[in-house]
Design a protein around this motif. Sequence first.
Motif, PDB file in Angstrom:
ATOM      1  N   UNK A 215      -6.211 -13.831  -7.487  1.00  0.00           N
ATOM      2  CA  UNK A 215      -5.415 -14.763  -8.281  1.00  0.00           C
ATOM      3  C   UNK A 215      -6.335 -15.504  -9.246  1.00  0.00           C
TER       4      UNK A 215
ATOM      5  N   UNK B 162       0.451 -19.537  -2.711  1.00  0.00           N
ATOM      6  CA  UNK B 162      -0.155 -18.311  -3.246  1.00  0.00           C
ATOM      7  C   UNK B 162      -1.635 -18.277  -2.872  1.00  0.00           C
ATOM      8  N   UNK B 163      -2.061 -17.209  -2.263  1.00  0.00           N
ATOM      9  CA  UNK B 163      -3.470 -17.103  -1.860  1.00  0.00           C
ATOM     10  C   UNK B 163      -4.311 -16.588  -3.033  1.00  0.00           C
ATOM     11  N   UNK B 164      -5.600 -16.870  -2.974  1.00  0.00           N
ATOM     12  CA  UNK B 164      -6.492 -16.448  -4.054  1.00  0.00           C
ATOM     13  C   UNK B 164      -6.894 -14.986  -3.922  1.00  0.00           C
ATOM     14  N   UNK B 165      -6.956 -14.522  -2.699  1.00  0.00           N
ATOM     15  CA  UNK B 165      -7.360 -13.130  -2.464  1.00  0.00           C
ATOM     16  C   UNK B 165      -6.369 -12.482  -1.513  1.00  0.00           C
ATOM     17  N   UNK B 166      -5.876 -11.328  -1.899  1.00  0.00           N
ATOM     18  CA  UNK B 166      -5.011 -10.545  -1.017  1.00  0.00           C
ATOM     19  C   UNK B 166      -5.631  -9.167  -0.863  1.00  0.00           C
ATOM     20  N   UNK B 167      -5.779  -8.749   0.370  1.00  0.00           N
ATOM     21  CA  UNK B 167      -6.351  -7.435   0.642  1.00  0.00           C
ATOM     22  C   UNK B 167      -5.448  -6.757   1.673  1.00  0.00           C
ATOM     23  N   UNK B 168      -4.841  -5.645   1.280  1.00  0.00           N
ATOM     24  CA  UNK B 168      -3.970  -4.920   2.211  1.00  0.00           C
ATOM     25  C   UNK B 168      -4.553  -3.535   2.450  1.00  0.00           C
TER      26      UNK B 168
ATOM     27  N   UNK C 267     -16.358 -12.022   6.830  1.00  0.00           N
ATOM     28  CA  UNK C 267     -16.702 -12.550   5.505  1.00  0.00           C
ATOM     29  C   UNK C 267     -17.424 -13.884   5.690  1.00  0.00           C
TER      30      UNK C 267
ATOM     31  N   UNK D  41       0.809  -1.219   0.000  1.00  0.00           N
ATOM     32  CA  UNK D  41       0.000   0.000   0.000  1.00  0.00           C
ATOM     33  C   UNK D  41       0.846   1.274   0.000  1.00  0.00           C
TER      34      UNK D  41
ATOM     35  N   UNK E 224     -11.780 -21.093  -9.616  1.00  0.00           N
ATOM     36  CA  UNK E 224     -12.558 -21.880  -8.653  1.00  0.00           C
ATOM     37  C   UNK E 224     -14.001 -21.379  -8.585  1.00  0.00           C
TER      38      UNK E 224
ATOM     39  N   UNK F   5      -8.279 -18.459  -7.967  1.00  0.00           N
ATOM     40  CA  UNK F   5      -9.486 -18.161  -7.189  1.00  0.00           C
ATOM     41  C   UNK F   5     -10.669 -17.907  -8.108  1.00  0.00           C
TER      42      UNK F   5
ATOM     43  N   UNK G  81      -9.860 -19.637  -1.790  1.00  0.00           N
ATOM     44  CA  UNK G  81     -11.194 -20.094  -2.197  1.00  0.00           C
ATOM     45  C   UNK G  81     -11.105 -21.573  -2.520  1.00  0.00           C
ATOM     46  N   UNK G  82     -11.970 -22.352  -1.910  1.00  0.00           N
ATOM     47  CA  UNK G  82     -11.925 -23.797  -2.107  1.00  0.00           C
ATOM     48  C   UNK G  82     -12.407 -24.186  -3.494  1.00  0.00           C
TER      49      UNK G  82
ATOM     50  N   UNK H  31      -5.058  -2.184  -1.181  1.00  0.00           N
ATOM     51  CA  UNK H  31      -4.588  -2.967  -2.318  1.00  0.00           C
ATOM     52  C   UNK H  31      -5.377  -4.266  -2.325  1.00  0.00           C
ATOM     53  N   UNK H  32      -5.899  -4.618  -3.479  1.00  0.00           N
ATOM     54  CA  UNK H  32      -6.624  -5.883  -3.586  1.00  0.00           C
ATOM     55  C   UNK H  32      -6.106  -6.673  -4.769  1.00  0.00           C
ATOM     56  N   UNK H  33      -5.947  -7.977  -4.591  1.00  0.00           N
ATOM     57  CA  UNK H  33      -5.479  -8.822  -5.691  1.00  0.00           C
ATOM     58  C   UNK H  33      -6.270 -10.121  -5.707  1.00  0.00           C
TER      59      UNK H  33
END
Lengths: 331, 335
Positions: free
Chosen positions: A14, B1-7, B282, A4, A20, A17, B331-332, A10-12
């Motif tokens: 992948x 590696x994660x599916x969602x990253x929020x900082x 969530x 940030x 899925x 995901x 995410x599964x 900040x959002x990402x």
Amino acid sequence: MPYTDNIDVYGALHEDGINNVIDHLRHKRPSLFNYGTARVVAGTHRFRRGSDTPLTHRPRRVQSLTPCEEIAYAPEVRDRRWNNPLMTEEDPLPVIGTDGLVGLDFAVQVTDMGIDFAPPSGDEAFKENQYAADVTVCAGLGCPTDEAFDDALNAIEQFRGYVNDREDLSLAEGLEDENLLQEFGLPVVPLADSLHCFCLEISVIGRVTMVDRPTVEGPLTIPQSPKFHIDDIRITDPEAIEEFPLPQGLVSSLECYIEVFLRLSVFPSVAESVERTVQQVLSMQNPVLTLAGVTATIELPTSSSVPHNPAIEEDELRMYVDIDVAAPGGS
Amino acid sequence: MSDLTLAVSEAGVNDIVSTLLDPSVARVQAAPRYDPGAFTVEADIDAHFEHGPTLIDFRDTPDQVKLDELDIVWDTFDLDFELDIPELCIGGFCLTPGWFGDCIRAPEKCFFSSDPDVELTLALDWIRSEVSVLADLLVGYSTNRTTDYLQAQVDEHEALEALEAAGESGPIDPPLVNTWDVSLHPDTFDIDIFDTADMIADIVQDLLDRIIDMLVGVLPDWAIDVLESLAGSLVRFLRNALDIGDDLAEWLSDIIGVSLDVPGIILEILDDYLIDYPVFRIEDPYPVLDWSPPLGSPTTGGDPRLIPVKVPIEELDIDLQETEVVLTASIGAYQ
């Protein structure tokens, strides 16, 4: 380096995901991915769950056609309490020159779909900040049996003969008269033994931008969401093309029809689900903020260090967000 | 590696918290009362929060969040003291027996017949208090329904149908959802009601002077003498009545801090907004598509109601760094 630097959030996401999420959609809303006429919808029972071959020990249901590919679905879809459809029922494909009196059975199925946020770097077709999506589309047409073809032809000739004999009735008026059409068994969809199916690998190339969109329910006011745009669609099944060379115009026409189908039918539903989910996550399901009635608006600034926002980098869709929070009183 | 990253940056969190603590959003308002018997004290309080530019401070080792020097500015802080002194009557005793078995009595004078006898309001709206909290940022999982997906869907469906049958509409309360919660769990609280402790002795002395002045104005000298004879001295009497110990500051601090539990009121307000309450929540599984049409809305014709699409959130982690907090989730896959 912090995520940030110079921004608030900040959002990402992948690609794994997102894929899925698409996989869950395919299994729990199969009717978003599978389309066919009434006979094909009636034929979906012919696949035993988990098997890719039609059942043979059950008597074949009259006037049903087996879809091109087995439809993968979650068990709760067919639970008797909800009895959800596996396919979306469509009108038959009209035969040109029959005034809409004859149609053909068909099925169009998206059997696989996956996002790739790291398209091949050497491929000139890809520009910076584009994504690729690989889609497998299977389709088939129910070509009538000779007997059914003759029946359809007879029905049309009898109807046209009757209208010609009636001086007080024009063909246009006759085509509007549903009762009359019904008397002649029209419109007719000639029976076919099976669908003539083919599958094509399709490559979709596109961009992701932020667009204005009505705010989702949540504590934060997020008036924007990412949107997946389609820039180009190509058939990428070299084996199929090499084995059956087709005139370029036919390939282009096929690509055009598939593009329209994906753009107007499957893609908006799937993309909107993903887009809405991202918007909901950004709106932060946060009971604290809900209590306070705080609202927030977001901006996605660009700079020399962040030329694209949202950005497609390293298998991820990344967003760099500035957030502006306001109390209910506006301070 | 994660599916969602929020900082979220520390500055961003400070912006959000500043808004949450804006006077139009968060106020401390209460009217606590302490009534042990003859002596009653009631407070009328209304306060707002003020703070410096960096109220929230992220700590990396260990992962902790510090709420640093949050000022409570008392717009109203009235302490109403009421003292009901037991009625004291002097005289009225039998001087000599009368002719018919009765008494000829001395004149009687009663004091402290009113209820209350003494009322005082002490305005403390010029003081400032200060709160500092050091809290751990923890991830938890709340289970409000079965973890079996299909059974959960059946439960949700049946609960809505039961509501419909009762002529009511949704949503289901409490919601039949499991949630990942990120919460602040306080490690240490430091609440200083009086930012400057020395001021308190003056306040109490002023209070006592005013009580004594009032009593002196009401009672004749001889009555004071009588009271003194009864209680040793008026001050000692008042000390006993009010249960004031040797340290006046401690006494008033106890009244505000313990008897009226003003810190508890402040903490409750903070609880509502920041502490011990999920700062991020969530649902698991997370709804991507709702029932269609939504539960509670009628279906058209013979069309079925399409089931919701929910995706499992398999893992959720928090990492606190000096300048930002990073949340990652997986995410599964469909199985």
